[in-house]
Scaffold this motif. Structure first.
Motif, PDB file in Angstrom:
ATOM      1  N   VAL A 152       0.903  -1.105  -0.058  1.00  0.00           N
ATOM      2  CA  VAL A 152       0.036  -0.020  -0.158  1.00  0.00           C
ATOM      3  C   VAL A 152       0.787   1.156  -0.091  1.00  0.00           C
ATOM      4  CG1 VAL A 152      -1.517   1.412   1.442  1.00  0.00           C
ATOM      5  CG2 VAL A 152      -1.896  -1.124   1.041  1.00  0.00           C
ATOM      6  N   ALA A 153       2.006   1.220   0.627  1.00  0.00           N
ATOM      7  CA  ALA A 153       3.005   2.278   0.903  1.00  0.00           C
ATOM      8  C   ALA A 153       3.511   2.567  -0.196  1.00  0.00           C
ATOM      9  CB  ALA A 153       4.031   2.086   1.981  1.00  0.00           C
ATOM     10  N   VAL A 163       0.558  12.469  -9.510  1.00  0.00           N
ATOM     11  CA  VAL A 163      -0.110  13.601  -9.221  1.00  0.00           C
ATOM     12  C   VAL A 163       0.938  14.456  -7.998  1.00  0.00           C
ATOM     13  CG1 VAL A 163      -2.283  13.224  -9.907  1.00  0.00           C
ATOM     14  CG2 VAL A 163      -1.450  12.559  -7.483  1.00  0.00           C
ATOM     15  N   PRO A 164       1.964  14.654  -8.635  1.00  0.00           N
ATOM     16  CA  PRO A 164       2.965  15.316  -7.541  1.00  0.00           C
ATOM     17  C   PRO A 164       2.617  16.708  -6.970  1.00  0.00           C
ATOM     18  CG  PRO A 164       3.595  15.827  -9.681  1.00  0.00           C
ATOM     19  CD  PRO A 164       2.498  14.740  -9.752  1.00  0.00           C
ATOM     20  N   THR A 165       1.587  17.227  -7.308  1.00  0.00           N
ATOM     21  CA  THR A 165       1.056  18.623  -6.942  1.00  0.00           C
ATOM     22  C   THR A 165       0.146  18.555  -5.709  1.00  0.00           C
ATOM     23  OG1 THR A 165      -0.482  18.987  -8.666  1.00  0.00           O
ATOM     24  CG2 THR A 165       1.678  19.813  -8.860  1.00  0.00           C
ATOM     25  N   ALA A 166      -0.534  17.301  -5.807  1.00  0.00           N
ATOM     26  CA  ALA A 166      -1.667  16.837  -4.799  1.00  0.00           C
ATOM     27  C   ALA A 166      -1.369  17.140  -3.245  1.00  0.00           C
ATOM     28  CB  ALA A 166      -2.098  15.606  -5.097  1.00  0.00           C
ATOM     29  N   ARG A 167      -2.124  18.032  -2.573  1.00  0.00           N
ATOM     30  CA  ARG A 167      -1.802  18.152  -1.307  1.00  0.00           C
ATOM     31  C   ARG A 167      -2.643  16.991  -0.220  1.00  0.00           C
ATOM     32  NH1 ARG A 167      -3.446  23.997   0.342  1.00  0.00           N
ATOM     33  NH2 ARG A 167      -2.463  23.259   2.458  1.00  0.00           N
ATOM     34  N   ARG A 168      -3.532  16.418  -0.882  1.00  0.00           N
ATOM     35  CA  ARG A 168      -4.289  15.312  -0.036  1.00  0.00           C
ATOM     36  C   ARG A 168      -4.772  14.209  -0.965  1.00  0.00           C
ATOM     37  NH1 ARG A 168      -6.615  20.359   1.003  1.00  0.00           N
ATOM     38  NH2 ARG A 168      -6.405  21.099   3.412  1.00  0.00           N
ATOM     39  N   VAL A 169      -4.606  13.005  -0.485  1.00  0.00           N
ATOM     40  CA  VAL A 169      -5.008  11.830  -1.408  1.00  0.00           C
ATOM     41  C   VAL A 169      -5.881  11.262  -0.588  1.00  0.00           C
ATOM     42  CG1 VAL A 169      -2.794  11.805  -2.732  1.00  0.00           C
ATOM     43  CG2 VAL A 169      -3.175  10.464  -0.650  1.00  0.00           C
ATOM     44  N   GLY A 170      -6.834  10.340  -1.121  1.00  0.00           N
ATOM     45  CA  GLY A 170      -7.888   9.668  -0.386  1.00  0.00           C
ATOM     46  C   GLY A 170      -7.624   8.110  -0.539  1.00  0.00           C
ATOM     47  N   ILE A 171      -8.226   7.297   0.218  1.00  0.00           N
ATOM     48  CA  ILE A 171      -8.223   5.603   0.158  1.00  0.00           C
ATOM     49  C   ILE A 171      -9.780   5.450   0.497  1.00  0.00           C
ATOM     50  CG2 ILE A 171      -7.451   3.627   1.305  1.00  0.00           C
ATOM     51  CD1 ILE A 171      -5.068   4.839   2.260  1.00  0.00           C
ATOM     52  N   GLY A 193       5.430   8.842   5.570  1.00  0.00           N
ATOM     53  CA  GLY A 193       6.377   8.431   4.790  1.00  0.00           C
ATOM     54  C   GLY A 193       6.088   9.109   3.380  1.00  0.00           C
ATOM     55  N   LEU A 194       4.826   9.386   3.131  1.00  0.00           N
ATOM     56  CA  LEU A 194       4.440  10.181   2.111  1.00  0.00           C
ATOM     57  C   LEU A 194       4.774  11.895   2.149  1.00  0.00           C
ATOM     58  CD1 LEU A 194       3.587   9.056  -0.620  1.00  0.00           C
ATOM     59  CD2 LEU A 194       1.016   9.635   0.072  1.00  0.00           C
TER      60      LEU A 194
END
Length: 330
Positions: A152-153, A163-171, A193-194
């Protein structure tokens, strides 16, 4: 008389002990195998796991219909049906019960302590309570682990490269398919880690999907990780469409989940694992105790990128990812 009574008592004790031990070597008759899986056994899974398992068995000299039979049961994506399916298979008195993915393995664990089980593509078998250790499982279950938190990591890293500019990601995940303790401990490690915020979105089925995606928009989610479970596999076409419609870059847990809206998948190679599991089955059929057959770890990982979906989403695929991809869908 006393001697006869003592002998009878000893026989009863031995019978009781043997009933608690995994079955012995199969001699003089075709072996009986059983196979339990949660998702529906549609064509992609037939190809990825059933065909691979039969190929592995054939390479060892086991030919279906000649020296072994196999009985299949699928819960058709309904988690709650697994215990019933497991009991149905056990009534067939199989020599080995093969399970696919964690939920099926846990159902088998609850259903029997005597029938040998080969659990394929589970997370950490020790953490799940399937084995005392990788090297010596100790009970009636052995199998192949497929990396859980570690993979997953890695998927999150792949998503960030997209998406290097993303400030938030979802699961997106099914809470019924998450083990004890939930996601919170792992989320903390993944976020460290991220270096960005990760928001979990639970969804048990299609009635939850619209609400989950609406919440992602409100939260400013720039990319999505979709967990691999029976729920997301069963509704993969709908979820792929929703990712396209909402222009949501997504990384998934298996190439068979990708139907045109997913950017990429990073996962253990399922056919490789099920082909390898035949060797574990063969050892048990020849008399090995599953508790003494070490759990293996998947050794082959596969990165699949859908370049066509990337173009539809307006996402540029980093050259480094293209070079490292095992397969690119054009």
């Amino acid at each position: 008389m006393k001697r006869r009574t003592a002998c009878n008592a000893m026989l009863l004790v031995m019978a009781a002990l043997s009933s608690r031990m995994p079955r012995a070597q199969v001699v003089g008759r075709p072996a009986r195998l059983a196979f339990l899986v949660e998702p529906a056994l549609e064509a992609p899974l037939q190809q990825a796991i059933v065909k691979a398992l039969l190929e592995g068995l054939r390479a060892l000299g086991y030919v279906e219909g000649r020296n072994f039979s196999i009985e299949f049961r699928s819960a058709d994506g309904n988690f709650s049906r697994l215990p019933t399916m497991a009991e149905e298979l056990l009534r067939q008195r199989p020599d080995v019960l093969v399970t696919a993915w964690p939920a099926s393995a846990m159902a088998a664990k609850e259903a029997t302590r005597t029938v040998p089980v080969v659990a394929v593509s589970v997370d950490n078998p020790v953490a799940m309570g399937l084995a005392q250790s990788f090297s010596r499982p100790g009970g009636n279950i052995t199998g192949i682990g497929s990396w859980a938190l570690e993979i997953v990591a890695k998927r999150l890293q792949v998503l960030r490269e997209f998406v290097p500019t993303a400030r938030r990601v979802g699961i997106l995940f099914n809470p019924d398919a998450v083990g004890p303790g939930g996601l919170e401990p792992a989320l903390t490690n993944w976020q460290k880690g991220l270096g960005l915020a990760i928001h979990p979105y639970p969804a048990r089925g299609p009635t939850d999907f619209d609400g989950a995606f609406a919440a992602m928009v409100r939260d400013g989610i720039g990319g999505l990780l979709v967990f691999a479970d029976s729920n997301t596999y069963t509704h993969r076409v709908l979820l792929n469409q929703m990712c396209l419609q909402r222009r949501m870059p997504s990384v998934w847990g298996g190439r068979d989940f990708m139907t045109g809206g997913a950017l990429a998948s990073y996962q253990s190679d399922f056919p490789d694992m099920f082909r390898r599991s035949a060797a574990l089955i063969g050892k048990i059929l020849k008399g090995a105790k599953p508790g003494e057959v070490p759990f293996e770890q998947s050794s082959k990982l596969e990165l699949v990128i859908d370049a066509k979906a990337a173009r539809a989403l307006g996402v540029v695929v980093p050259p480094a990812l293209l070079l490292s991809a095992d397969h690119v869908i054009e």
